[in-house]
Design an enzyme around this catalytic site. Structure first.
Site, PDB file in Angstrom:
ATOM      1  N   HIS A 107      -2.286   3.324  -5.777  1.00  0.00           N
ATOM      2  CA  HIS A 107      -2.998   2.215  -5.294  1.00  0.00           C
ATOM      3  C   HIS A 107      -3.241   1.160  -6.591  1.00  0.00           C
ATOM      4  CE1 HIS A 107      -4.778  -0.026  -2.228  1.00  0.00           C
ATOM      5  NE2 HIS A 107      -5.846  -0.340  -2.815  1.00  0.00           N
TER       6      HIS A 107
ATOM      7  N   ARG B  97       0.774  -1.277   0.090  1.00  0.00           N
ATOM      8  CA  ARG B  97      -0.021  -0.009  -0.097  1.00  0.00           C
ATOM      9  C   ARG B  97       0.949   1.123   0.179  1.00  0.00           C
ATOM     10  NH1 ARG B  97      -1.954  -3.644   3.813  1.00  0.00           N
ATOM     11  NH2 ARG B  97      -3.886  -4.444   3.470  1.00  0.00           N
TER      12      ARG B  97
ATOM     13  N   LYS C 277      -1.546  -3.166   8.088  1.00  0.00           N
ATOM     14  CA  LYS C 277      -2.575  -2.738   8.941  1.00  0.00           C
ATOM     15  C   LYS C 277      -2.735  -3.566  10.239  1.00  0.00           C
ATOM     16  CE  LYS C 277      -6.011  -1.585   5.389  1.00  0.00           C
ATOM     17  NZ  LYS C 277      -7.344  -2.006   4.945  1.00  0.00           N
TER      18      LYS C 277
ATOM     19  N   ARG D 223      -0.310  -1.325  -7.141  1.00  0.00           N
ATOM     20  CA  ARG D 223      -1.019  -2.580  -6.199  1.00  0.00           C
ATOM     21  C   ARG D 223      -1.690  -3.475  -7.071  1.00  0.00           C
ATOM     22  NH1 ARG D 223      -1.256  -4.446  -0.474  1.00  0.00           N
ATOM     23  NH2 ARG D 223      -3.389  -4.759  -0.027  1.00  0.00           N
TER      24      ARG D 223
ATOM     25  N   HIS E   7      -3.471  -9.149   3.133  1.00  0.00           N
ATOM     26  CA  HIS E   7      -5.016  -9.043   3.313  1.00  0.00           C
ATOM     27  C   HIS E   7      -5.315  -9.886   4.523  1.00  0.00           C
ATOM     28  CE1 HIS E   7      -6.022  -8.081  -1.177  1.00  0.00           C
ATOM     29  NE2 HIS E   7      -5.827  -7.167  -0.379  1.00  0.00           N
TER      30      HIS E   7
ATOM     31  N   TYR F  99      -9.361 -10.567  -7.309  1.00  0.00           N
ATOM     32  CA  TYR F  99      -8.421 -10.698  -8.770  1.00  0.00           C
ATOM     33  C   TYR F  99      -8.816 -11.647  -9.750  1.00  0.00           C
ATOM     34  CZ  TYR F  99      -6.057  -7.030  -6.171  1.00  0.00           C
ATOM     35  OH  TYR F  99      -5.904  -5.913  -5.683  1.00  0.00           O
TER      36      TYR F  99
END
Length: 317
Positions: free
Chosen positions: A256, A158, A182, A259, A282, A291
């Protein structure tokens, strides 16, 4: 901004006293409001300065953080409720959400560059970074741009993760970066040779311009190494590069997007979804599964080549 906080608190108080909102609802609204207020503060906007364009930018910022569609929809609903309250109480002069389309998101497919478009973007950045005639300051800035683009596309990280990388994240000879994502979770992401070379050029030129003065950040201001490169500056640079590269929709290109390009191109090349999930950081496989929708041809080829009842694959064996 204290004014923003004060106005938001008035709405929360009204929800509690006039509408009898539950403690759980107030807690959720408070969290969503804080997200909105933080974004406004980061971008130096007062509530009465926000227009439709800023609301759309906020939606884009939420999308870049990989929030679930339901979370984004709820946070927009909260922002909408706040602005409607301010209008009703004559504390605001306009409702920037009035013409914002209602959120109907199962999961919007992201905009993705083709491999050829991605290469054109990167080559444009490298061409500028290799030109010393523009002067050391500008060349260093172009080298930083090329290094950032290559890092994002090589690793799929990210933009917020890239901009928070410390200066020692990419020592000479490294082929992996340790990224803090995250929830403060760490993961290793790969770098290929072109990204490593781009980072080395950026660090060399940045050091030459600053006289060797150290910086705490891998991607930082050329003029002031103590300042990390901002998200806004990175967005402006990639849009400029997209225009220079002649891409068909430069207004849709953002950090982004690189990415998404990484993930889509890796999946097209045969990368397993579980591996891709780990590389992207993720939390759940359901986010990574988007995807598969971006490249349905791969699913077709897998069935054609691997299904035991396929005539062609059986005869070829």
């Amino acid at each position: 901004m204290r004014t923003n906080q004060r106005l938001a608190q008035l709405w929360l108080d009204a929800l509690a006293s006039e509408l009898g909102a539950s403690a759980g609802t107030l807690a959720t609204y408070t969290d969503d409001l804080n997200c909105y207020l933080s974004w406004l503060e980061e971008n130096s906007f007062g509530l009465d300065e926000v227009g439709l364009e800023q609301i759309r930018d906020y939606v884009a910022a939420l999308d870049e953080r990989d929030y679930a569609g339901s979370t984004i929809a709820r946070r927009i609903t909260v922002a909408r409720g706040l602005h409607k309250f301010l209008i009703a109480e004559e504390l605001g002069s306009r409702d920037p959400t009035a013409h914002l389309a209602a959120m109907k998101r199962s999961r919007k497919l992201p905009f993705v560059l083709s491999i050829a478009e991605t290469e054109a973007l990167l080559e444009t950045a490298h061409k500028l970074a290799a030109d010393p005639s523009v002067g050391l300051y500008r060349q260093a800035g172009y080298a930083r741009r090329a290094a950032l683009f290559e890092t994002l596309y090589a690793s799929g990280m990210r933009i917020s993760e890239a901009l928070s990388l410390p200066s020692d994240a990419a020592p000479a000879g490294t082929c992996m970066l340790l990224v803090r994502g995250k929830g403060d979770k760490q993961r290793l992401v790969p770098l290929h040779e072109r990204a490593i070379a781009a980072l080395a050029l950026w660090q060399r030129l940045a050091g030459a311009y600053s006289g060797g003065a150290p910086s705490p950040w891998l991607f930082h201001s050329v003029r002031n190494g103590a300042r990390a490169l901002t998200r806004q500056a990175a967005l402006l640079e990639i849009k400029e590069a997209a225009v220079a590269a002649g891409l068909s929709s430069p207004e849709r290109v953002s950090p982004h997007v690189l990415r998404h390009a990484f993930a889509t191109h890796m999946h097209s090349g045969g990368t397993d979804l579980r591996v891709l999930q780990e590389l992207l950081g993720h939390a759940g496989i359901e986010t990574t599964q988007i995807y598969t929708h971006l490249d349905p041809s791969r699913l077709h080829h897998m069935v054609r080549d691997l299904h035991p009842l396929n005539v062609e694959s059986t005869s070829a064996a």
